[in-house]
Design a protein around this motif. Structure first.
Motif, PDB file in Angstrom:
ATOM      1  N   ARG A   1      32.739  32.858  47.363  1.00  0.00           N
ATOM      2  CA  ARG A   1      34.111  32.715  47.833  1.00  0.00           C
ATOM      3  C   ARG A   1      34.568  34.048  48.426  1.00  0.00           C
ATOM      4  O   ARG A   1      34.322  35.102  47.835  1.00  0.00           O
ATOM      5  CB  ARG A   1      35.022  32.308  46.673  1.00  0.00           C
TER       6      ARG A   1
ATOM      7  N   LYS B   1      40.326  35.996  53.255  1.00  0.00           N
ATOM      8  CA  LYS B   1      40.727  36.311  54.626  1.00  0.00           C
ATOM      9  C   LYS B   1      41.803  37.394  54.624  1.00  0.00           C
ATOM     10  O   LYS B   1      42.329  37.769  53.571  1.00  0.00           O
ATOM     11  CB  LYS B   1      41.262  35.056  55.321  1.00  0.00           C
TER      12      LYS B   1
ATOM     13  N   ARG C   1      41.632  31.832  50.969  1.00  0.00           N
ATOM     14  CA  ARG C   1      40.271  31.783  50.438  1.00  0.00           C
ATOM     15  C   ARG C   1      39.409  30.870  51.295  1.00  0.00           C
ATOM     16  O   ARG C   1      39.889  29.887  51.843  1.00  0.00           O
ATOM     17  CB  ARG C   1      40.291  31.249  49.001  1.00  0.00           C
ATOM     18  N   TRP C   2      38.112  31.206  51.400  1.00  0.00           N
ATOM     19  CA  TRP C   2      37.176  30.327  52.091  1.00  0.00           C
ATOM     20  C   TRP C   2      35.809  30.472  51.460  1.00  0.00           C
ATOM     21  O   TRP C   2      35.453  31.502  50.890  1.00  0.00           O
ATOM     22  CB  TRP C   2      37.132  30.618  53.588  1.00  0.00           C
ATOM     23  N   TRP C   3      35.058  29.390  51.545  1.00  0.00           N
ATOM     24  CA  TRP C   3      33.696  29.367  51.009  1.00  0.00           C
ATOM     25  C   TRP C   3      32.718  29.770  52.111  1.00  0.00           C
ATOM     26  O   TRP C   3      32.827  29.304  53.247  1.00  0.00           O
ATOM     27  CB  TRP C   3      33.341  27.963  50.508  1.00  0.00           C
TER      28      TRP C   3
ATOM     29  N   ASP D   1      30.891  29.281  57.413  1.00  0.00           N
ATOM     30  CA  ASP D   1      32.034  28.740  56.682  1.00  0.00           C
ATOM     31  C   ASP D   1      31.680  27.337  56.193  1.00  0.00           C
ATOM     32  O   ASP D   1      31.472  26.428  56.994  1.00  0.00           O
ATOM     33  CB  ASP D   1      33.249  28.703  57.594  1.00  0.00           C
TER      34      ASP D   1
ATOM     35  N   THR E   1      33.627  25.838  53.845  1.00  0.00           N
ATOM     36  CA  THR E   1      34.815  25.394  53.103  1.00  0.00           C
ATOM     37  C   THR E   1      34.980  23.875  53.184  1.00  0.00           C
ATOM     38  O   THR E   1      35.231  23.209  52.166  1.00  0.00           O
ATOM     39  CB  THR E   1      36.070  26.085  53.672  1.00  0.00           C
TER      40      THR E   1
END
Length: 826
Positions: free
Chosen positions: A405, A408, A413-415, A437, A439
């Motif tokens: 994780r 930004k 949050r982004w996976w 990405d 996500t």
């Protein structure tokens, strides 16, 4: 006498002249060494004077110290004590004449001290006096036979000779020392000349070896451009013989467009300015040319200023650099245009990022470079990522691919799926990483897991509901039978009625579970959702506290929804009630509707729906909101945040089941303290053909019903209910028994009441076996499940279906309806 020659042991008393005595033939030694001649002279004086000791003593007046220069016989130290010699020498220096023992008669202390030495007499004659130093001849215990004049003359004469001899000795040894020094200096100079010549020759040989042995061409030239010297590499590079090349100037071997630049370069070299090598195109003798790298320096050549230039053919290198540049450009274009984020880190510090990585993180390249990469990783994954990548740089074995994780720039949050490998960059280890990405994929995976969980819970709930419906079927059936045989005036009527009502409420609860598990009975029609919103808001406006404001926002020409109006009404009511309960201190509830077209990008994030036309229903409240943990369990059956006595936890699970049954999607957006937002997407209604109307046909004879059920209580209560309705009943406890009985009595059996869920041979298999016996067999199907719960029952929906639990009236009505419809078809 001392001036007589010795012929024998006895001294002859023959008289000789002074000169004859003084210059006797054995007076000087035959040696050539001055000091040895002086020593021989002292021995001769000792012999002529019949003295015991003859000394030459030196006295330094200023220092008050003296030393023994020479003596006969040889002595290591003076024969007289130091104080006597000092007094004697000081007197000689003061009187500057020859002194005898009698000259010291007046000095009693001296005479007495001298007598104690054991010597009878002393004679001291000054030899030289120079710069505060005195040299004297001292004769001890001589024999003068009472005549001092003869010895005085002798000593005065011999003193002069001795002084000259001593001076000659000094000069001799000084010259000898100088000569030795000159010899040493000569040898040193010769050696230095020899060594210097050898070094010069060695340097010349080394220079020649380097000059001719280097891989670079070397040209020595005048500042005007005239070539003065070159090596064979230079002549080979340019294709000339050495003699021919040295007849040229630079202007003859340089392309015209490069000449001005080369002149500027040489001027800078002559002026001793700091310059970098220059690349120039040079002409060969055959007219071809090549790219040369020239580095120069100012030197002295044959006594004049000159320039020494090193010429290197870099044509191949330039071609390689061009290929590398093109390769780098291709690589850069490929990396920068890649849809995958790329980065390079060393000890966690970002050294390179591409545009995709910038877009993923929300930072620009200027903000990312030299920044710690691990600061971009979410705190819960940071220590794991840092450990892996630091260990990877040390060539330890760590996974190359993993999911993390990240954060930004806007704190979102982004996976990301990472793929890293160790590389060598600028001679040092580093890590090349790629990240995509994922996500959306993680959200879909979470939805899949959530759906699987909800399906598992739904399956469990459906099974429980089915079993409960079977049990409730017996309770409600017997209660309805008792009530039909009992008047209202019976004291137990109300008790039995309460049992029946309780069983109905229990059946309603199990039906809710079935609705969650895609159960229940749905009548799909064209539903005007605005009307349902109006009905729900109207009902709530008469019941909710005035501290809660209710608002509705309709869209004109709202599309019709494909669904069951009653179920959708129930779903909206449950959502609104939940929202109202989340605002104990008052607030606002807003319900809106709108038409939307869901595209591919949206439906990718949601499972179970397709792109197309949808009606959006949104319920927004300003209540206490929900945390993530509560949102994750919101649609689970029996999950509730209320006290155990106040809620059953089935309201939102029913909403979930209803929406999914309508092929829709439901989204939750909530934050503690900021309220909640529930959004539902329902497919637009598409016109369907109307179903055929039933035909009522009466029958005059008593019908026979074959009741098939594996539950004993259902067979027992069903038999009594059917007989109560005027039917004859044949019982079968399983499918095989039912098929066997129907084969034997098909002419007399009018209707089959068939349970669909049975062990061994289930209801569907039994039905197909009965159809093989009689394709026109009349069947009423029954189950604790609804047809919608079992997709494989779709083909059986042409038959009448009665869901458990049911009362006597419903059962009789269903049997009669089947008989009438089938007779009408015939």
């Amino acid at each position: 006498m001392f001036w007589k020659k010795k012929k024998t042991e006895e001294v002859e008393k023959e008289t000789v002249s002074f000169f004859e005595w003084a210059v006797g033939k054995d007076f000087f030694s035959s040696t050539t060494d001055p000091w040895e001649r002086a020593q021989g002279l002292l021995k001769e004086i000792q012999k002529r004077c019949l003295a015991e000791h003859v000394l030459v003593y030196s006295w330094d007046v200023g220092a008050g110290a003296g030393e023994l220069l020479i003596g006969s016989p040889h002595l290591e130290k003076p024969a007289l004590p130091r104080e006597l010699l000092e007094g004697l020498m000081q007197s000689c220096y003061t009187e500057n004449r020859l002194l005898f023992t009698d000259d010291f008669a007046e000095e009693g202390s001296f005479t007495e001290a001298f007598r104690r030495t054991g010597f009878e007499n002393v004679l001291a004659s000054p030899l030289s006096s120079d710069a505060g130093k005195l040299e004297a001849l001292v004769i001890l215990n001589f024999s003068d036979l009472g005549d001092h004049s003869r010895i005085v003359d002798f000593v005065q004469f011999v003193s002069t000779v001795l002084a000259i001899s001593l001076q000659n000795a000094r000069l001799f040894y000084e010259l000898k020392k100088k000569n030795s020094e000159i010899d040493d200096w000569t040898r040193t100079v010769e050696k230095r000349i020899e060594d210097g010549t050898k070094k010069i020759l060695e340097k010349e040989f080394q220079y020649y070896a380097l000059f001719e042995g280097t891989n670079d061409g070397i040209i020595v030239h005048h500042p005007s451009g005239k070539l003065l010297e070159c090596n064979h590499v230079a002549s080979n590079l340019l294709g000339y013989g050495k003699k021919d090349l040295l007849e040229l100037e630079w202007s003859r071997i340089v392309l015209p467009d490069s000449l001005a630049r080369l002149d500027t370069f040489f001027n800078q070299v002559i002026n001793k300015q700091k310059v970098n090598p220059v690349e120039i195109s040079l002409l060969k003798s055959d007219g071809s040319h090549f790219v040369a790298e020239i580095s120069s320096r100012k030197v002295r050549f044959r006594g004049s200023s000159a320039i020494q230039s090193f010429v290197r053919d870099v044509t191949a290198r330039k071609a390689l650099e061009e290929r590398l540049r093109e390769s780098k450009e291709k690589y850069q274009v490929m990396v920068e245009s890649s849809l995958v984020g790329a980065f390079i880190i060393r000890t966690g510090i970002l050294l390179f990022v591409n545009e995709t990585f910038e877009a993923l993180t929300g930072y620009t390249k200027d903000h990312l470079l030299e920044r710690n990469f691990f600061d971009l990783v979410a705190p819960e994954d940071r220590s794991m990522v840092e450990s892996r990548e630091i260990r990877r740089e040390k060539e330890e074995n760590v996974p190359d691919q993993y999911e993390i994780r990240l954060i930004k720039r806007d704190e979102g949050r982004w996976w990301g799926e990472m793929r890293c490998r160790r590389i060598i960059l600028d001679g040092r280890p580093a890590v090349l990483g790629n990240v995509i990405d994922i996500t959306q994929r993680k959200q879909l995976e979470m939805q899949v897991l959530e759906n699987q969980k909800m399906e598992s819970i739904g399956t469990l709930a459906g099974g429980i509901a089915h079993d409960f419906n079977n049990l409730l079927g017996g309770i409600l059936g017997y209660a309805s039978l008792i009530m039909s045989d009992m008047g209202k005036e019976n004291p137990y009527f109300n008790d039995i009625h309460s049992i029946a009502e309780t069983a109905k409420r229990a059946a309603d609860l199990t039906n809710r579970l079935l609705a969650f598990a895609r159960g229940g009975k749905y009548r799909v029609t064209n539903v005007p959702l605005n009307q349902i919103v109006d009905d729900v808001i109207t009902i709530l406006s008469h019941t909710v506290d005035r501290s809660i404001a209710l608002e509705k926002h309709h869209v004109k020409n709202l599309w019709l929804v494909k669904g069951d109006a009653q179920q959708l009404h129930q779903a909206l009511m449950n959502i609104c009630i939940n929202a109202i309960e989340a605002m104990p201190g008052g607030g606002k509830l807003v319900v809106t509707t709108s038409n939307v077209i869901l595209d591919e990008s949206f439906v990718k994030t949601q499972l179970g729906i397709e792109q197309g036309d949808y009606v959006r229903l949104t319920v927004i409240d300003t209540g206490i909101g929900m945390d993530r943990k509560t949102q994750a369990r919101l649609f689970e059956p029996f999950f509730t945040t209320k006290p155990s006595r106040e809620g059953k936890g089935l309201g939102m699970s029913m909403v979930y089941g209803i929406v999914k049954n309508h092929e829709g999607a439901i989204l939750v957006d909530s934050e503690l303290g900021k309220g909640s937002k529930i959004t539902i997407y329902l497919p637009r209604f598409k016109t369907e053909s109307a179903s055929p109307k039933s035909v009522e046909v009466s029958t005059s004879q008593t019908p026979v019903v074959l009741l098939v059920d594996d539950e004993t209580i259902i067979r027992s209560v069903g038999e009594r209910m059917l007989k109560k309705g005027g039917f004859d009943v044949v019982l079968a406890e399983n499918g095989k028994k039912a098929v066997e009985l129907y084969r034997q009595h098909q002419d007399t059996i009018d209707v089959v009441l068939l349970d669909l869920v049975m062990p061994e041979m289930d209801g569907e298999q039994t039905y197909r076996a009965l159809r093989q016996i009689n394709p026109r067999v009349k069947v009423v199907m029954t189950s604790g499940y609804a047809p919608e719960d079992r997709p494989n029952w779709i083909a059986l929906q042409e038959n009448f279906f009665l869901q458990k639990p049911f009362q006597t009236e419903k059962l009789i009505e269903a049997i009669q309806k089947v008989l009438q419809e089938n007779n009408g078809k015939e």
